[in-house]
Design a protein around this motif. Structure first.
Motif, PDB file in Angstrom:
ATOM      1  N   ARG A 134      -9.036 139.565  -1.094  1.00  0.00           N
ATOM      2  CA  ARG A 134      -8.805 138.237  -0.444  1.00  0.00           C
ATOM      3  C   ARG A 134     -10.236 137.609  -0.747  1.00  0.00           C
ATOM      4  O   ARG A 134     -10.028 136.216  -0.712  1.00  0.00           O
ATOM      5  N   LYS A 135     -11.403 138.065  -0.753  1.00  0.00           N
ATOM      6  CA  LYS A 135     -12.576 137.270  -0.864  1.00  0.00           C
ATOM      7  C   LYS A 135     -12.699 136.541  -2.072  1.00  0.00           C
ATOM      8  O   LYS A 135     -13.024 135.320  -2.062  1.00  0.00           O
ATOM      9  N   PHE A 136     -12.318 136.930  -3.168  1.00  0.00           N
ATOM     10  CA  PHE A 136     -12.376 136.217  -4.436  1.00  0.00           C
ATOM     11  C   PHE A 136     -10.933 135.738  -4.965  1.00  0.00           C
ATOM     12  O   PHE A 136     -10.842 135.152  -6.117  1.00  0.00           O
ATOM     13  N   SER A 137      -9.835 135.867  -4.178  1.00  0.00           N
ATOM     14  CA  SER A 137      -8.587 135.471  -4.333  1.00  0.00           C
ATOM     15  C   SER A 137      -8.283 135.905  -5.942  1.00  0.00           C
ATOM     16  O   SER A 137      -7.769 135.139  -6.612  1.00  0.00           O
ATOM     17  N   VAL A 138      -8.473 137.346  -6.095  1.00  0.00           N
ATOM     18  CA  VAL A 138      -8.109 137.963  -7.347  1.00  0.00           C
ATOM     19  C   VAL A 138      -7.124 138.938  -7.346  1.00  0.00           C
ATOM     20  O   VAL A 138      -7.097 139.791  -6.208  1.00  0.00           O
ATOM     21  N   ASP A 139      -5.952 138.973  -8.038  1.00  0.00           N
ATOM     22  CA  ASP A 139      -4.908 140.001  -8.116  1.00  0.00           C
ATOM     23  C   ASP A 139      -5.353 141.109  -8.955  1.00  0.00           C
ATOM     24  O   ASP A 139      -5.435 141.059 -10.387  1.00  0.00           O
ATOM     25  N   PHE A 140      -5.638 142.173  -8.413  1.00  0.00           N
ATOM     26  CA  PHE A 140      -6.026 143.530  -9.237  1.00  0.00           C
ATOM     27  C   PHE A 140      -4.578 144.294 -10.269  1.00  0.00           C
ATOM     28  O   PHE A 140      -5.132 144.853 -11.191  1.00  0.00           O
TER      29      PHE A 140
END
Length: 250
Positions: A134-140
């Protein structure tokens, strides 16, 4: 005594829940696509309210990562109000996307993770699942759910499973029928193969070989009487000479 009884009852409930989960029929939804931080796993539906991620892997490097599901769009483009955080480990509390109290996902290696959906969601409603930061809006890593998903709680589950077995049985029946058909086809093939082989290999070869020696003895037969005639002539000449010599002496 009362604490012991409560602990025992809790243990019994946990054992029963685990047994129910194990005995229940799992429906595989798909595999999580790895994008970052070695995220991977196999997603199953235990029932219409429970997901299980088997062989889950994650290096734990994300500062604000968690399991995140939504009923529309994709993890990158969706309406936050239609999403939910699936806490792991689950402690009976559901979290909205902007809830800062949601627990952060820790590292895992081939772990079995059980995810409980909120009351307003069912497995058949979910469009996607993501391990999201959520902090960097990145999908792992994510899994897009199929459009029509049926879980073990649906009564129609056995019906779609039956046709594939019938199709396989129907496919298996013509296979042995085709095998005997191919056998007679293979039998005439070797019969036709030796025929062209014998025609050019033996007939033409024998004719060419026989023709050569036939001409040779025909030529040899002509000179053979010549030495015979020569010897006869020589003998006749010798007899004449001897007769002349004898007459001259007399």
């Amino acid at each position: 005594d009362s604490l012991l009884q409560e602990i025992l009852t809790m243990l019994i409930l946990l054992v029963l829940a685990a047994a129910a989960a194990v005995s229940g029929e799992k429906v595989k939804i798909g595999d999580i696509k790895t994008l970052h931080h070695a995220v991977s796993g196999e997603v199953y539906a235990l029932d219409d309210k429970t997901l299980m991620v088997q062989n889950f892997n994650y290096d734990g490097a994300g500062p604000d990562a968690f399991f995140w599901v939504g009923v529309e769009g994709t993890p990158a483009q969706t309406n936050e109000d239609t999403t939910a955080i699936l806490a792991h480990p689950f402690q009976g509390v559901q979290y909205k996307y902007r809830n800062e109290d949601a627990p952060i996902l820790k590292a895992a290696s081939n772990e079995a993770v059980t995810l409980i959906l909120p009351e307003n969601m069912k497995v058949s409603d979910i469009a996607w699942l993501s391990v999201w930061c959520r902090k960097f809006s990145v999908d792992f890593g994510n899994l897009i759910f199929p459009a029509e998903l049926q879980t073990s709680s649906a009564s129609a589950l056995p019906s779609p499973l039956a046709p594939p077995t019938n199709d396989l049985a129907a496919k298996a029946e013509p296979e042995p029928e085709s095998e005997p058909e191919s056998e007679p086809e293979s039998e005439p093939e070797p019969e036709t193969e030796p025929e062209p082989e014998t025609e050019p290999g033996y007939e033409h070869g024998s004719n060419s070989v026989d023709a050569e020696p036939e001409s040779e003895p025909s030529v040899k037969s002509e000179p053979e009487p010549e030495p015979g005639t020569g010897t006869v002539l020589s003998l006749s000449l010798l007899s004449l000479l001897t007769a002349l010599a004898a007459s001259s002496l007399l």
